[in-house]
Every structure is written in C-alpha cells, then in structure tokens.
Enzyme design. Structure first.
Site, mmCIF file in Angstrom:
data_model
loop_
_atom_site.group_PDB
_atom_site.id
_atom_site.type_symbol
_atom_site.label_atom_id
_atom_site.label_comp_id
_atom_site.label_asym_id
_atom_site.label_seq_id
_atom_site.Cartn_x
_atom_site.Cartn_y
_atom_site.Cartn_z
ATOM 1 N N ARG A 120 37.112 52.619 34.034
ATOM 2 C CA ARG A 120 36.360 51.372 34.229
ATOM 3 C C ARG A 120 35.072 51.524 33.430
ATOM 4 O O ARG A 120 34.214 52.346 33.772
ATOM 5 C CB ARG A 120 36.074 51.142 35.719
ATOM 6 C CG ARG A 120 35.358 49.829 36.035
ATOM 7 C CD ARG A 120 35.184 49.711 37.540
ATOM 8 N NE ARG A 120 34.371 48.572 37.915
ATOM 9 C CZ ARG A 120 34.843 47.370 38.254
ATOM 10 N NH1 ARG A 120 36.143 47.147 38.227
ATOM 11 N NH2 ARG A 120 34.039 46.385 38.598
ATOM 12 N N GLN A 129 43.332 43.278 37.951
ATOM 13 C CA GLN A 129 43.010 42.144 38.812
ATOM 14 C C GLN A 129 44.053 41.043 38.669
ATOM 15 O O GLN A 129 44.407 40.378 39.641
ATOM 16 C CB GLN A 129 41.625 41.604 38.483
ATOM 17 C CG GLN A 129 41.193 40.435 39.366
ATOM 18 C CD GLN A 129 41.034 40.819 40.821
ATOM 19 O OE1 GLN A 129 40.278 41.747 41.132
ATOM 20 N NE2 GLN A 129 41.740 40.147 41.716
ATOM 21 N N HIS A 149 40.595 42.597 32.237
ATOM 22 C CA HIS A 149 40.708 43.140 33.604
ATOM 23 C C HIS A 149 42.154 42.947 34.090
ATOM 24 O O HIS A 149 42.415 42.176 35.012
ATOM 25 C CB HIS A 149 39.728 42.413 34.524
ATOM 26 C CG HIS A 149 39.463 43.115 35.823
ATOM 27 N ND1 HIS A 149 40.053 44.311 36.172
ATOM 28 C CD2 HIS A 149 38.673 42.769 36.881
ATOM 29 C CE1 HIS A 149 39.632 44.682 37.369
ATOM 30 N NE2 HIS A 149 38.796 43.762 37.815
ATOM 31 N N ARG A 163 44.886 44.217 45.518
ATOM 32 C CA ARG A 163 44.577 45.224 44.497
ATOM 33 C C ARG A 163 45.235 46.553 44.874
ATOM 34 O O ARG A 163 45.765 47.266 44.007
ATOM 35 C CB ARG A 163 43.059 45.407 44.367
ATOM 36 C CG ARG A 163 42.321 44.274 43.669
ATOM 37 C CD ARG A 163 42.612 44.194 42.188
ATOM 38 N NE ARG A 163 42.242 45.412 41.487
ATOM 39 C CZ ARG A 163 41.004 45.708 41.069
ATOM 40 N NH1 ARG A 163 40.000 44.863 41.288
ATOM 41 N NH2 ARG A 163 40.764 46.832 40.411
ATOM 42 N N ASP A 205 34.918 33.101 38.405
ATOM 43 C CA ASP A 205 34.257 34.398 38.492
ATOM 44 C C ASP A 205 32.759 34.143 38.395
ATOM 45 O O ASP A 205 32.320 33.027 38.092
ATOM 46 C CB ASP A 205 34.744 35.302 37.351
ATOM 47 C CG ASP A 205 34.341 36.767 37.525
ATOM 48 O OD1 ASP A 205 33.806 37.120 38.593
ATOM 49 O OD2 ASP A 205 34.563 37.552 36.586
ATOM 50 N N CYS A 242 37.933 36.795 41.980
ATOM 51 C CA CYS A 242 38.144 38.250 41.933
ATOM 52 C C CYS A 242 37.102 39.024 42.737
ATOM 53 O O CYS A 242 37.310 40.213 43.018
ATOM 54 C CB CYS A 242 38.197 38.733 40.495
ATOM 55 S SG CYS A 242 36.695 38.438 39.546
#
Length: 302
Positions: free
Chosen positions: A104, A134, A131, A287, A219, A259
């Site tokens: 990450r 996700q 991402h 997740r 987001d 998310c």
C-alpha cells in the site's frame, strides 16, 4: 507456473474476476457458519505499508489468520525501504522469505517494479492510481444484494481518483456501463477512458449521471496526500454531494457504496451512509472475504 500478481483488475481475466466474487461469497458464508478452512497453513503474507490504513491492514491480516497463515506488518520506519534500499533489492529479498507481498503506497510504479523483481505474488492494496482490492469488495457487495452487475449502470460521483480509475477497469471486466460525474479538471486517467470507449461517459451534472443508475458510489474529495488541496477541492466539488435526494433520481432498486472513510457533510450528506439503500458496512466487511478469495486464488492455484 508463472507467478501471478494483482496490481490492477486487468491482471485477471473476466472469468477469474467473476469467480473471485462468487468465491468471496462462499468464504463469507463459511466464516459466518464457523467453518474452519485453512488452505494457507504456514504461509506468510508480507504487508508493506507506506500509506496508513484501517480496513486494509485488518482485513489482510485477519484473512491470513483465518486461512491458517500469518502476516507481517512492515512500515517504512521498520524496514530498509524507508532508508533508501532499492525496491528491486527489497523485492528479491522479501520474496525469498514470504509467500506473497501486499503493498500500500503512493506511486503505482513502486508496485509494478516490486512485482517485476518478486518471485512471489504481489498484491496492490492501494496506490495513487488504482485500488483493485476495494473493487472486488464492491462487486461482491452489489452481487450479494442484487445479483450479477453485468449489464447494469453504475454512477461514480466525485474525483477521478484511484477508485474511479479502478471502476473504469471494472466496467470493462464486469461488463457494466459507467457514468462519471466530476468537475472539469478532476477527470480520471485519459488512457483508461480511451481504452473504455463508449462504455464510460463523463458528465458534469450528478443528477443527470445518476438517472437510471443501479449503483451509485463516491469517495472523499481529497485523497491521502492531497490534504493541502482540501479547501480548494471543497469549492470545486460543490454540488457533487451524494444524498438521499440525489439517490431518489436513480433506479428505484439502486444501491449506494462508499469505500470509506467518509467525510459526512462533504462527499456524502450526514444521513447517506445510514440510508436503507446504503450497503457500505457490508461492503467494508467484504474486504476480508474478497481478499481471502484473492489470496486463495494466487497461492493455491500454483
């Protein structure tokens, strides 16, 4: 067999991605029934974090434990990566000690370089550009409630960020139409738009973008690393807030995703996350199971 990586959704084919959603649902059911399933006994995941996280760390670490393995958390403070060791060297060394590496970070080039020199699977757990983990959870969340997303219309509202980029890839791989509502100057990567063709539309009016949509998602307006732009972005994104009133313009069976973490009162109204059409809490929990399906796929298909 060649090592498989998961740096964007395009690293897997459509059938594999759809399988991951179905398998994640199966693994979630097993978890809820208390069924023990440990195909990754004695396997280790190295977790490299240059960006902070709640959901990513807990879901990957818990997922490895539930699958019978273990995970090691590595921050720049704890490793030679933070002291200037070349990514190529770290990749060669770490991949001799662990069975997979999750990264990450900021620049997407870091994960692509790491994967190039790694002898074990590398998973992109978020970069500034993509991402994909996700998106697996998002596709699972929709599928659980409404069935396959193929042929549906999805609306993205807000910044053309890493999540938006990944939704463009998802539109192609999972076969849905994507409307993107964003202000001028905040569009997603042009190369992705060019590749998607007429599957993706850029619109400036959120109300127009959500019309007939089966899934609406958004987001934060200022992502990690963009904190200095926050006030400028609040001004630019006025009118792009998702609220129950905006959701009323979508299909009557539309769902809402985010998310997380969310800034209530900015990209979402204070009551949107708790609206009956919101499935953000299941989405967040997914997740864990989507990534378990991914780890199983990468480590048990060798």
């Amino acid at each position: 067999m060649a090592v498989r990586h998961f740096l964007t959704l395009n690293d897997l084919n459509t059938d594999e991605l759809r399988h991951l959603v179905e398998r994640a649902i199966e693994l979630k059911g097993m978890f809820k029934r208390g069924t023990r399933y440990e195909p990754l006994k004695n396997r280790v995941l190295g977790m490299v974090f240059e960006k902070s996280s709640t959901r990513t760390r807990v879901s990957f670490e818990a997922g490895m434990i539930q699958l019978g393995g273990g995970a090691i958390f590595l921050s720049p403070r704890d490793t030679q990566l933070g002291r200037g060791e070349p990514i190529e060297d770290s990749a060669r060394v770490l991949s001799q000690m662990v069975d997979a590496v999750m990264i990450r970070t900021f620049e997407h080039e870091k994960v692509t370089t790491f994967a190039e020199y790694s002898s074990v699977p590398v998973i992109n757990a978020l970069t500034d550009d993509y991402h994909p983990c996700q998106l697996l959870a998002d596709m699972q969340a929709y599928h659980e409630v409404r069935g396959p997303i193929q042929g549906k219309t999805v609306t993205w509202i807000g910044d053309g960020n890493n999540m938006c980029n990944s939704y463009i890839n998802a539109a192609r791989q999972y076969d849905f139409q994507l409307n993107i509502a964003c202000p001028e100057g905040y569009e997603p990567m042009q190369s992705l738009l060019d590749a998607a063709g007429d599957r993706v539309k850029i619109l400036r009016d959120p109300a127009e973008a959500v019309e007939g949509a089966h899934l609406v998602t958004t987001d934060v307006w200022a992502s990690m690393g963009q904190e200095e732009e926050a006030q400028k972005r609040i001004e630019a994104f006025k009118g792009f807030q998702v609220s129950p009133a905006l959701m009323d313009k979508a299909d009557k069976a539309a769902l809402f995703l985010h998310c997380l973490p969310a800034h209530r009162g900015e990209e979402v109204s204070v009551d949107m996350l708790d609206d009956p059409r919101s499935v953000v809490w299941e989405q967040a929990g997914n997740r864990l199971h989507a990534q378990k399906a991914l780890l199983e796929f990468l480590l048990c298909s060798e």
